[in-house]
Design a protein around this motif. Structure first.
Motif, PDB file in Angstrom:
ATOM      1  N   PHE A  24       0.863  -1.187   0.000  1.00 50.49           N
ATOM      2  CA  PHE A  24       0.000   0.000   0.000  1.00 50.49           C
ATOM      3  C   PHE A  24       0.900   1.238   0.000  1.00 50.49           C
ATOM      4  O   PHE A  24       1.877   1.308   0.758  1.00 50.49           O
ATOM      5  CB  PHE A  24      -0.885  -0.020   1.243  1.00 50.49           C
ATOM      6  CG  PHE A  24      -1.905   1.082   1.306  1.00 50.49           C
ATOM      7  CD1 PHE A  24      -3.082   0.996   0.574  1.00 50.49           C
ATOM      8  CD2 PHE A  24      -1.691   2.197   2.085  1.00 50.49           C
ATOM      9  CE1 PHE A  24      -4.021   2.004   0.639  1.00 50.49           C
ATOM     10  CE2 PHE A  24      -2.624   3.213   2.149  1.00 50.49           C
ATOM     11  CZ  PHE A  24      -3.790   3.121   1.423  1.00 50.49           C
ATOM     12  N   HIS A  80     -11.601  13.177   0.001  1.00 51.08           N
ATOM     13  CA  HIS A  80     -10.140  13.010   0.056  1.00 51.08           C
ATOM     14  C   HIS A  80      -9.629  12.840  -1.366  1.00 51.08           C
ATOM     15  O   HIS A  80     -10.170  12.054  -2.137  1.00 51.08           O
ATOM     16  CB  HIS A  80      -9.826  11.784   0.919  1.00 51.08           C
ATOM     17  CG  HIS A  80      -8.377  11.562   1.207  1.00 51.08           C
ATOM     18  ND1 HIS A  80      -7.390  12.506   0.996  1.00 51.08           N
ATOM     19  CD2 HIS A  80      -7.719  10.461   1.713  1.00 51.08           C
ATOM     20  CE1 HIS A  80      -6.221  12.018   1.353  1.00 51.08           C
ATOM     21  NE2 HIS A  80      -6.392  10.781   1.786  1.00 51.08           N
ATOM     22  N   GLU A  82      -6.521  11.815  -2.355  1.00 50.54           N
ATOM     23  CA  GLU A  82      -5.389  10.922  -2.588  1.00 50.54           C
ATOM     24  C   GLU A  82      -5.795   9.915  -3.667  1.00 50.54           C
ATOM     25  O   GLU A  82      -6.951   9.477  -3.709  1.00 50.54           O
ATOM     26  CB  GLU A  82      -4.999  10.204  -1.286  1.00 50.54           C
ATOM     27  CG  GLU A  82      -3.668   9.477  -1.447  1.00 50.54           C
ATOM     28  CD  GLU A  82      -3.028   9.083  -0.127  1.00 50.54           C
ATOM     29  OE1 GLU A  82      -3.654   9.281   0.932  1.00 50.54           O
ATOM     30  OE2 GLU A  82      -1.892   8.568  -0.172  1.00 50.54           O
ATOM     31  N   ASP A  84      -5.693   6.840  -4.112  1.00 55.79           N
ATOM     32  CA  ASP A  84      -6.406   5.586  -3.801  1.00 55.79           C
ATOM     33  C   ASP A  84      -7.917   5.811  -3.713  1.00 55.79           C
ATOM     34  O   ASP A  84      -8.677   4.842  -3.621  1.00 55.79           O
ATOM     35  CB  ASP A  84      -5.867   4.912  -2.525  1.00 55.79           C
ATOM     36  CG  ASP A  84      -5.884   5.798  -1.294  1.00 55.79           C
ATOM     37  OD1 ASP A  84      -5.794   7.029  -1.442  1.00 55.79           O
ATOM     38  OD2 ASP A  84      -5.981   5.256  -0.171  1.00 55.79           O
ATOM     39  N   HIS A  85      -8.334   7.054  -3.744  1.00 55.01           N
ATOM     40  CA  HIS A  85      -9.775   7.351  -3.713  1.00 55.01           C
ATOM     41  C   HIS A  85     -10.252   8.211  -4.880  1.00 55.01           C
ATOM     42  O   HIS A  85     -11.459   8.360  -5.072  1.00 55.01           O
ATOM     43  CB  HIS A  85     -10.143   8.052  -2.402  1.00 55.01           C
ATOM     44  CG  HIS A  85      -9.671   7.301  -1.202  1.00 55.01           C
ATOM     45  ND1 HIS A  85     -10.155   6.056  -0.866  1.00 55.01           N
ATOM     46  CD2 HIS A  85      -8.723   7.592  -0.285  1.00 55.01           C
ATOM     47  CE1 HIS A  85      -9.513   5.623   0.220  1.00 55.01           C
ATOM     48  NE2 HIS A  85      -8.650   6.531   0.578  1.00 55.01           N
ATOM     49  N   HIS A 148      -5.966  12.669   6.203  1.00 57.01           N
ATOM     50  CA  HIS A 148      -4.549  12.465   6.234  1.00 57.01           C
ATOM     51  C   HIS A 148      -3.790  13.496   5.369  1.00 57.01           C
ATOM     52  O   HIS A 148      -2.582  13.664   5.510  1.00 57.01           O
ATOM     53  CB  HIS A 148      -4.357  11.018   5.793  1.00 57.01           C
ATOM     54  CG  HIS A 148      -3.232  10.573   4.987  1.00 57.01           C
ATOM     55  ND1 HIS A 148      -3.306   9.809   3.855  1.00 57.01           N
ATOM     56  CD2 HIS A 148      -1.910  10.761   5.233  1.00 57.01           C
ATOM     57  CE1 HIS A 148      -2.119   9.520   3.395  1.00 57.01           C
ATOM     58  NE2 HIS A 148      -1.252  10.083   4.192  1.00 57.01           N
ATOM     59  N   ASP A 167     -10.377   8.789   5.389  1.00 57.78           N
ATOM     60  CA  ASP A 167      -9.411   7.781   5.872  1.00 57.78           C
ATOM     61  C   ASP A 167      -9.620   7.448   7.348  1.00 57.78           C
ATOM     62  O   ASP A 167      -9.203   6.371   7.807  1.00 57.78           O
ATOM     63  CB  ASP A 167      -7.980   8.307   5.705  1.00 57.78           C
ATOM     64  CG  ASP A 167      -7.382   8.028   4.326  1.00 57.78           C
ATOM     65  OD1 ASP A 167      -7.937   7.197   3.579  1.00 57.78           O
ATOM     66  OD2 ASP A 167      -6.362   8.652   4.001  1.00 57.78           O
ATOM     67  N   TYR A 197      -2.355   0.631  10.235  1.00 54.84           N
ATOM     68  CA  TYR A 197      -2.841   1.604   9.243  1.00 54.84           C
ATOM     69  C   TYR A 197      -2.843   3.008   9.853  1.00 54.84           C
ATOM     70  O   TYR A 197      -2.271   3.941   9.301  1.00 54.84           O
ATOM     71  CB  TYR A 197      -4.251   1.208   8.801  1.00 54.84           C
ATOM     72  CG  TYR A 197      -4.987   2.283   8.023  1.00 54.84           C
ATOM     73  CD1 TYR A 197      -4.815   2.411   6.655  1.00 54.84           C
ATOM     74  CD2 TYR A 197      -5.838   3.176   8.671  1.00 54.84           C
ATOM     75  CE1 TYR A 197      -5.470   3.411   5.945  1.00 54.84           C
ATOM     76  CE2 TYR A 197      -6.491   4.169   7.984  1.00 54.84           C
ATOM     77  CZ  TYR A 197      -6.315   4.283   6.614  1.00 54.84           C
ATOM     78  OH  TYR A 197      -6.949   5.273   5.925  1.00 54.84           O
ATOM     79  N   HIS A 228     -11.680   2.826   3.935  1.00 57.24           N
ATOM     80  CA  HIS A 228     -11.019   1.509   3.918  1.00 57.24           C
ATOM     81  C   HIS A 228     -11.590   0.672   5.060  1.00 57.24           C
ATOM     82  O   HIS A 228     -11.759   1.178   6.173  1.00 57.24           O
ATOM     83  CB  HIS A 228      -9.514   1.620   4.167  1.00 57.24           C
ATOM     84  CG  HIS A 228      -8.756   2.478   3.202  1.00 57.24           C
ATOM     85  ND1 HIS A 228      -8.480   2.089   1.911  1.00 57.24           N
ATOM     86  CD2 HIS A 228      -8.184   3.705   3.345  1.00 57.24           C
ATOM     87  CE1 HIS A 228      -7.763   3.032   1.308  1.00 57.24           C
ATOM     88  NE2 HIS A 228      -7.584   4.035   2.155  1.00 57.24           N
TER      89      HIS A 228
HETATM   90 FE1  FEO Z   1      -5.114   9.058   2.444  1.00 56.92          FE
HETATM   91 FE2  FEO Z   1      -6.835   6.130   1.723  1.00 56.92          FE
HETATM   92  O1  FEO Z   1      -5.880   7.703   1.385  1.00 56.92           O
END
Ligand code: FEO
Length: 403
Positions: A24, A80, A82, A84-85, A148, A167, A197, A228
């Motif tokens: 990750f 968010h 980032e 991954d989203h 984050h 997150d 995490y 997540h």
């Molecule tokens: Fe800060 Fe799941 O990204």
């Protein structure tokens, strides 16, 4: 093939899990995979909350299309930015040309940095505390900077009492059918990954996490829906309590953590001897790791977990052994603080790792270095055995005073 899940009559889970990704953020091992959660609310206006990583984009797009059943997508709330989203935003804009994107000024700027489509013409910019009514549902936006990234916000649906928490309250680990934390053995099977995490992703930002928890404490939250891991609909106080512990840098568990680097086994033997001495002095809950064998993200997480820690390292190239140095630097990067620690060095000539470990640890906030710092020349002899026994007394006193 769609595989969406119904959360209530008009709220749907449209995310998916990835069990192929090894690292990750290309740094953290995720043996249990990870889920990228996204939620679709079918109101008078249709509202999607965040998207997913590109790795699960096909499942996600199938889910969105199936739930919409021919309706258009009106709003995408971006909590968010980032990747991954946010990896599917450009594809959504192509598929749903009338889509309005809801985000704060920082979010909109970041979308422009990642993408080249015309963002301004579809941007719905919100400020902290603003709300968006979509018919039956009403979303209130609360900024959560650095939980984050700086643009992060959480969305609270006042109609359902659902907190879309970005997150926050997330965890590593793919979902395996069970969508809710109360459907899995969370404490036994998920908590270690949830801690790892949190500590590694947002551990540095405890103050900001506490600010967000304070904001959230006034809300009548019925469900927490993170980006997540499982959704929380029962026993919310359990997980909020864990977050409060982690964000305030207090030990989660009373216990002793022993972390060593060892080239030929002599430093490891010294730590085994110390562990035996500590056990005989009544210390319970002793955990030991070889920093060359265990991933640094696990070690950082364990350091945040326990009340008292011993770091042992040989001198290597007149420095701290690299694996141990990496751990200490990573702890510093994550604002590690407020612990009793002890240092053991080893070396055959020109020992310096103890002094250098002490320097690194002393630069962290509220770190108390226990005496004696033990110095071993190649292997433990009678004098060093005595020093380890004195250190075991100090460790026992430290663990016993921990809450
Ligand atoms: Fe800060 Fe799941 O990204």
């Amino acid at each position: 093939m769609h595989n969406y899940r119904k959360i209530n009559s008009d709220v749907f889970y449209v995310g998916a899990s990835d069990r192929r990704l090894a690292l990750f953020e290309n740094i953290y091992p995720i043996d249990r995979g990870v889920s990228y959660n996204s939620y679709l609310v079918m109101d008078e206006k249709t509202v999607l909350l965040d998207t997913v990583d590109h790795s699960v984009s096909r499942e996600f797009l199938d889910n969105v299309e199936a739930v919409l059943s021919g309706r258009k997508l009106d709003y995408l709330i971006v909590n968010h930015m980032e990747p991954d989203h946010c990896s599917v935003i450009a594809e959504l804009v192509i598929r749903y040309p009338e889509l309005a994107i809801v985000g704060n000024a920082k979010t909109i700027q970041m979308i422009k940095q990642f993408y080249s489509f015309d963002v301004d013409s579809r941007a719905h910019v919100v400020k902290d505390g603003d709300s968006l009514s979509t018919g039956k549902h009403n979303f209130v936006f609360a900024f959560a900077p650095m939980v984050h990234w700086p643009e992060v916000m959480v969305s609270f649906d006042t109609t359902d009492g659902y907190l879309y928490s970005a997150d926050a309250f997330g965890t590593f680990g793919a979902l395996s059918g069970n969508l809710y934390a109360d459907e899995v053995e969370f404490d036994r099977e998920w908590l270690d990954d949830a801690r790892r995490y949190y500590i590694n992703i947002v551990g540095k930002y405890g103050v900001q996490v506490m600010n967000t928890l304070k904001k959230a404490s006034s809300l009548p939250i019925k469900m927490i829906l993170p980006l997540h891991g499982p959704i929380w609909r029962e026993d919310l106080g359990y997980f909020i309590g864990k977050y409060t512990t982690w964000a305030s840098y207090v030990p989660e568990d009373k216990g002793l953590l022993l972390v060593y680097s060892s080239i030929y086994g002599n430093t490891a033997s010294a730590m085994d001897l110390l562990a035996s001495m500590c056990a005989e002095k009544g210390i319970r809950n002793i955990h030991m790791y070889d920093a060359s064998k265990t991933d640094c993200s696990v070690l950082v997480s364990e350091c945040f977990r326990y009340s008292t820690i011993v770091f042992a390292s040989p001198t290597y190239n007149a420095e701290i052994f690299p694996k141990m140095e990496t751990l200490l630097l990573d702890l510093k990067a994550h604002a590690f603080q407020n612990r009793d620690v002890a240092v053991i060095e080893n070396g055959t000539w020109a020992l310096s790792s103890g002094r250098k470990m002490t320097e690194l640890l002393s630069a962290m906030k509220n770190i108390r270095i226990l005496e004696p710092s033990v110095s071993i020349k190649s292997s433990v002899k009678d004098g060093e055995r005595e020093q380890l026994a004195v250190l075991a007394d100090a460790l026992a006193a430290s663990v016993n005073k921990a809450e």
